[in-house]
Motif scaffolding. Structure first.
Motif, PDB file in Angstrom:
ATOM      1  N   GLU A 376     -49.716  21.066   8.259  1.00 28.57           N
ATOM      2  CA  GLU A 376     -48.566  22.352   7.892  1.00 28.57           C
ATOM      3  C   GLU A 376     -48.001  22.228   6.490  1.00 28.57           C
ATOM      4  O   GLU A 376     -48.539  23.091   5.700  1.00 28.57           O
ATOM      5  CB  GLU A 376     -47.683  22.437   8.635  1.00 28.57           C
ATOM      6  CG  GLU A 376     -47.608  23.241  10.260  1.00 28.57           C
ATOM      7  CD  GLU A 376     -47.050  22.988  10.998  1.00 28.57           C
ATOM      8  OE1 GLU A 376     -45.438  22.983  10.533  1.00 28.57           O
ATOM      9  OE2 GLU A 376     -47.241  23.439  12.447  1.00 28.57           O
ATOM     10  N   ARG A 377     -47.625  21.619   5.558  1.00 26.13           N
ATOM     11  CA  ARG A 377     -47.594  20.412   4.375  1.00 26.13           C
ATOM     12  C   ARG A 377     -48.721  21.115   3.934  1.00 26.13           C
ATOM     13  O   ARG A 377     -47.513  21.646   2.568  1.00 26.13           O
ATOM     14  CB  ARG A 377     -46.770  18.933   4.764  1.00 26.13           C
ATOM     15  CG  ARG A 377     -45.714  18.955   3.538  1.00 26.13           C
ATOM     16  CD  ARG A 377     -44.841  18.139   3.645  1.00 26.13           C
ATOM     17  NE  ARG A 377     -45.384  16.836   3.716  1.00 26.13           N
ATOM     18  CZ  ARG A 377     -45.234  15.699   4.977  1.00 26.13           C
ATOM     19  NH1 ARG A 377     -45.188  16.330   5.498  1.00 26.13           N
ATOM     20  NH2 ARG A 377     -46.087  14.966   5.212  1.00 26.13           N
ATOM     21  N   ARG A 380     -48.393  24.339   2.929  1.00 24.24           N
ATOM     22  CA  ARG A 380     -46.760  25.375   2.373  1.00 24.24           C
ATOM     23  C   ARG A 380     -47.096  24.421   0.879  1.00 24.24           C
ATOM     24  O   ARG A 380     -46.825  25.604   0.124  1.00 24.24           O
ATOM     25  CB  ARG A 380     -45.670  24.098   2.788  1.00 24.24           C
ATOM     26  CG  ARG A 380     -44.220  25.250   2.467  1.00 24.24           C
ATOM     27  CD  ARG A 380     -43.140  24.572   3.551  1.00 24.24           C
ATOM     28  NE  ARG A 380     -43.353  25.372   5.173  1.00 24.24           N
ATOM     29  CZ  ARG A 380     -43.270  24.553   6.196  1.00 24.24           C
ATOM     30  NH1 ARG A 380     -44.118  23.134   6.013  1.00 24.24           N
ATOM     31  NH2 ARG A 380     -43.960  25.232   7.127  1.00 24.24           N
ATOM     32  N   ASP A 381     -47.572  23.393   0.803  1.00 20.77           N
ATOM     33  CA  ASP A 381     -47.443  23.139  -0.655  1.00 20.77           C
ATOM     34  C   ASP A 381     -48.092  23.934  -1.770  1.00 20.77           C
ATOM     35  O   ASP A 381     -48.153  24.599  -2.728  1.00 20.77           O
ATOM     36  CB  ASP A 381     -48.305  22.070  -0.939  1.00 20.77           C
ATOM     37  CG  ASP A 381     -47.992  20.787  -0.410  1.00 20.77           C
ATOM     38  OD1 ASP A 381     -46.213  20.724  -0.234  1.00 20.77           O
ATOM     39  OD2 ASP A 381     -47.612  19.639  -0.411  1.00 20.77           O
ATOM     40  N   ALA A 383     -49.163  27.315  -0.995  1.00 17.41           N
ATOM     41  CA  ALA A 383     -48.278  29.108  -0.996  1.00 17.41           C
ATOM     42  C   ALA A 383     -47.224  28.569  -2.049  1.00 17.41           C
ATOM     43  O   ALA A 383     -46.827  29.430  -2.963  1.00 17.41           O
ATOM     44  CB  ALA A 383     -47.695  28.904   0.500  1.00 17.41           C
ATOM     45  N   GLU A 384     -46.934  27.294  -2.016  1.00 15.27           N
ATOM     46  CA  GLU A 384     -45.649  27.351  -3.017  1.00 15.27           C
ATOM     47  C   GLU A 384     -46.110  27.010  -4.283  1.00 15.27           C
ATOM     48  O   GLU A 384     -45.494  27.536  -5.461  1.00 15.27           O
ATOM     49  CB  GLU A 384     -44.465  25.743  -2.733  1.00 15.27           C
ATOM     50  CG  GLU A 384     -44.108  26.305  -1.128  1.00 15.27           C
ATOM     51  CD  GLU A 384     -42.621  25.134  -0.624  1.00 15.27           C
ATOM     52  OE1 GLU A 384     -43.204  23.913  -1.552  1.00 15.27           O
ATOM     53  OE2 GLU A 384     -42.265  24.953  -0.089  1.00 15.27           O
ATOM     54  N   ALA A 437     -44.568  29.625  11.994  1.00 13.93           N
ATOM     55  CA  ALA A 437     -44.279  28.524  10.470  1.00 13.93           C
ATOM     56  C   ALA A 437     -44.537  29.682   8.956  1.00 13.93           C
ATOM     57  O   ALA A 437     -44.504  28.912   7.770  1.00 13.93           O
ATOM     58  CB  ALA A 437     -45.106  27.540  10.160  1.00 13.93           C
ATOM     59  N   LEU A 439     -47.204  30.483   7.749  1.00 14.82           N
ATOM     60  CA  LEU A 439     -48.442  29.913   7.066  1.00 14.82           C
ATOM     61  C   LEU A 439     -49.498  31.002   7.753  1.00 14.82           C
ATOM     62  O   LEU A 439     -49.567  31.216   8.215  1.00 14.82           O
ATOM     63  CB  LEU A 439     -48.738  28.414   7.422  1.00 14.82           C
ATOM     64  CG  LEU A 439     -47.863  27.597   7.283  1.00 14.82           C
ATOM     65  CD1 LEU A 439     -47.558  26.126   7.919  1.00 14.82           C
ATOM     66  CD2 LEU A 439     -47.663  27.154   5.521  1.00 14.82           C
ATOM     67  N   GLN A 564     -44.091  25.461  -9.184  1.00 16.08           N
ATOM     68  CA  GLN A 564     -43.335  26.077  -8.474  1.00 16.08           C
ATOM     69  C   GLN A 564     -42.888  26.709  -8.738  1.00 16.08           C
ATOM     70  O   GLN A 564     -42.357  28.238  -8.592  1.00 16.08           O
ATOM     71  CB  GLN A 564     -43.164  24.900  -7.426  1.00 16.08           C
ATOM     72  CG  GLN A 564     -43.290  24.638  -6.651  1.00 16.08           C
ATOM     73  CD  GLN A 564     -42.468  22.783  -5.578  1.00 16.08           C
ATOM     74  OE1 GLN A 564     -41.935  22.958  -6.319  1.00 16.08           O
ATOM     75  NE2 GLN A 564     -43.771  22.760  -4.467  1.00 16.08           N
TER      76      GLN A 564
END
Length: 699
Positions: A376-377, A380-381, A383-384, A437, A439, A564
């Motif tokens: 998940e991290r 998320r990385d 996406a950010e 989440a 995602l 970011q």
């Protein structure tokens, strides 16, 4: 035929026809030895290749002849065995159509920018499709089981007569693999090593020894690296049983420091004992037809990975070569076993795979945890940081079940009847967890190294590679339609007016997007967040190295922070570009060729965005590296806080760094980031947009 033909194509045709070499030699008026020798060459000249194919005389042979007899003017014909040969022929035809149109009576200078844009799009798709090489990067936590799974999937197994086949890689419960390992197909077995340079080895040894200073237990480097340094230098620990389960341990490093020896002296002694001047080997090979090839690989890799092979220095990257039908059958693939993740996922090596358009990222997770915090991290990385890897089908989740784990899941209070049902339930749970989440929905692949066949996982991985390539085939479809509609429906008066209108509206748009918005998120906030995630020893090693530590790269984390922020600051401007392109396309829909070119321009804007964001990361990393070089007081305070036996090391370090970045010290670095970001925005987005939509008058 005008072109030489890869001999493997001829051999493929003969074998498909079930014609033996001797029989074909008779048809050719030669002997089997000549045909055998010919088929070992790389290419065959066109005249004899045509004789060969005519002698085989099958539908397949005739299709091969037809393929190489086509009127290839702009592109060398791809191999008949190339999976995208027909798409590459379509690119050739589209290029010919554009060239013919330019030379014809309907051409006008007003169309030149359109034609240049279409030709660029065709060339971009060609560059992607004509290559068959792809990298599959296996990424996951330490101890997740990815190395074992990779070995079984690639059939990198050997037997020692004491049980079932074992991976040629050293495996265990974690902290075994010391360096990133790449696997490639080759005619022979081989191992290549990219070694850490002399200064890098000394820095590692220094970090290792300093981890014992003040009574510490050697946390200056990861356990797998500590093992290599001890084995190479001979500074190993010794354990003696004292009865029952008790042991006494003697450590030459800890004992030497306790006896008053200076750390620098111990470092010098270890460096001398490692004998690096004689550890200069970078590669070694073994015959491809050797029966002990896999066992040889296992011994060689284990020796290098553990620092026990006296020919090799400390490895930074290991490449394994082997005769592999699995890898060759899946294309020109390289499979990479990345270093296990320990907390922080924002590493430069993983970012390289994220940004590589030819790389498939396989995010590995244990079955009970799937999708897992690390997966998940990682998502998320991406996406950010504005990555389009998921949209381009370059990310998959690989779930690694063990034993009967799939039978232990619960669905409405009941256990599944079969492993397949258990996997299906977990796949639904993964999709739900990702959606919850916020995602993206990433496909999940399941692979039990001890239950499933390698072919099962390769079918799924090949499917992901095909999806990656299919995206670019879709780009070809759009561009080819744009070429046809521009040529078939050209109306110079309408086109001239459209070009003028597009330039006018784009010029107005460029004025609205000329500047980025102000800072939305300061770069150091990412570093502070990662301090909470990172492993304490990795953070301490990074501080001791002035930030340059692979598992916690401080300058890189600051660069990610800049990226970011660039995502947030450019989002509104990119939204304006997308909206204006869609609006112009709708307004000019009656001029089909113009509308299609505007649609293709949207793909190029996506690429400009990725290039700009990649530049933002490099700008941030470079600017803060220069700043941090002179911050001696910051580094001193950070180093002194480690090893004081006071809890809260990472929390205190976050406070130190936050206070520093919220003061005036980084102002010069921030100004440099702003100036360079503004330049990159103008040079990489605004100017290309204006150039792509500029109107030209008739000569």
């Amino acid at each position: 035929m005008r072109f030489a033909i890869p001999t493997e194509v001829l051999r493929h045709v003969r074998e498909a026809a079930q014609v033996r070499q001797g029989a074909l030699a008779t048809r050719l008026g030669t002997n089997a030895t000549f045909v055998s020798r010919l088929e070992k060459e790389t290419v065959t000249d066109p005249e004899f290749a045509q004789r060969y194919l005519t002698a085989v005389d099958t539908d397949l042979a005739n299709r091969v002849i037809e393929h190489y007899e086509r009127d290839w003017r702009n592109i060398d014909p791809p191999s008949f065995l190339h999976p995208n040969r027909e798409q590459i022929w379509r690119i050739e035809l589209a290029m010919q159509e554009l060239a013919g149109f330019e030379a014809g009576p309907q051409h006008s200078d007003i169309l030149r920018p359109w034609i240049a844009s279409l030709r660029d799009d065709l060339s971009s798709v060609l560059r992607y499709l004509e290559r068959l090489d792809h990298t599959i990067a296996w990424i996951g936590d330490i101890g997740v089981g990815k190395t074992t799974a990779l070995a079984h999937a690639t059939k990198l197994l050997h037997t020692d007569g004491k049980g079932p086949p074992k991976p040629v890689f050293p495996v265990g419960s974690g902290r075994v693999t010391v360096a990133e390992t790449k696997v490639k197909a080759s005619p022979a077995y081989g191992v290549g090593v990219e070694a850490v340079d002399l200064d890098g080895v000394r820095a590692l040894v220094t970090d290792f020894v300093n981890g014992f200073v003040g009574g510490g237990r050697g946390g200056g480097v990861p356990a797998e690296m500590a093992r290599v340094l001890r084995n190479m230098s001979g500074f190993r620990t010794r354990r003696q049983p004292t009865g029952g389960d008790a042991f006494t341990t003697s450590d030459p490093i800890a004992d030497g420091l306790a006896a008053g020896e200076q750390p620098d002296v111990l470092v010098d002694r270890m460096m001398t004992a490692m004998d690096l001047p004689n550890r200069r080997e970078t590669s070694i090979a073994h015959p491809g037809d050797a029966e002990d090839g896999m066992a040889w690989l296992a011994r060689t890799i284990a020796g290098i990975n553990n620092g026990l092979d006296e020919r090799f220095s400390v490895p930074k990257r290991i490449t394994v070569l082997l005769p592999s039908t699995v890898l060759r059958g899946a294309g020109e693939l390289s499979v990479v076993d990345t270093k296990g993740i320990e907390g922080v996922t924002q590493r430069s090596d993983l970012r390289d795979y994220q940004d590589d358009p030819r790389a498939l990222m396989v995010l590995c997770t244990k079955f009970p945890d799937a999708p897992g915090q690390t997966v998940e991290r990682l998502l998320r990385d991406q996406a950010e940081q504005g990555s389009i890897a998921v949209e381009r089908h370059r990310v998959a989740i690989l779930v690694l079940p063990r034993g009967d784990e799939p039978l232990q899941v619960l669905d409405q209070g009941e256990h599944p009847a079969t492993h397949a049902e258990g996997r299906a339930i977990r796949a639904e749970e993964i999709a739900g967890a990702l959606a919850g989440a916020a995602l993206p929905n990433v496909p999940a692949i399941f692979f039990d190294a001890h239950r499933d066949t390698p072919e099962s996982v390769w079918t799924s991985l090949r499917g992901r590679i095909e999806a990656m390539r299919a995206f670019h085939v879709g780009r070809l479809d759009r561009t080819a339609r744009a070429v046809a509609e521009l040529i078939g429906n050209v109306d110079l008066v309408k086109t001239r007016n459209a070009r003028t209108e597009i330039e006018r509206r784009t010029t107005l748009l460029a004025g609205r997007i000329a500047n980025l918005t102000g800072v939305r998120r300061h770069a150091h906030l990412n570093l502070v967040e990662q301090l909470d995630i990172g492993h304490q020893s990795s953070v301490a090693a990074a501080v001791a190295r002035g930030g340059e530590w692979p598992n916690f790269p401080i300058q890189h984390l600051l660069g990610v922070g800049v990226r970011q922020d660039a995502v947030l600051r450019s989002a509104e401007n990119f939204g304006r570009v997308t909206h204006e392109l869609e609006s112009m396309r709708d307004d000019l829909a009656e001029i089909a060729g113009v509308a299609k070119v505007l649609e293709g321009l949207g793909d190029r804007v996506d690429e400009w965005r990725q290039d700009f964001l990649a530049a933002a990361l490099e700008i941030g990393r470079d600017a803060f590296r220069s700043m941090l070089k002179d911050e001696t007081e910051l580094w001193r305070r950070s180093r002194e806080r480690y090893g004081t036996y006071v809890p809260g090391y990472k929390k205190d370090l976050a406070t130190i760094w936050r206070e520093h970045f919220e003061g005036s010290a980084p102002d010069e670095a921030r100004r440099a980031v702003e100036e360079r970001l503004a330049d990159a925005w103008s040079r990489m987005v605004v100017e290309p947009l204006l150039a792509a939509t500029k109107a030209e008058d008739d000569a």
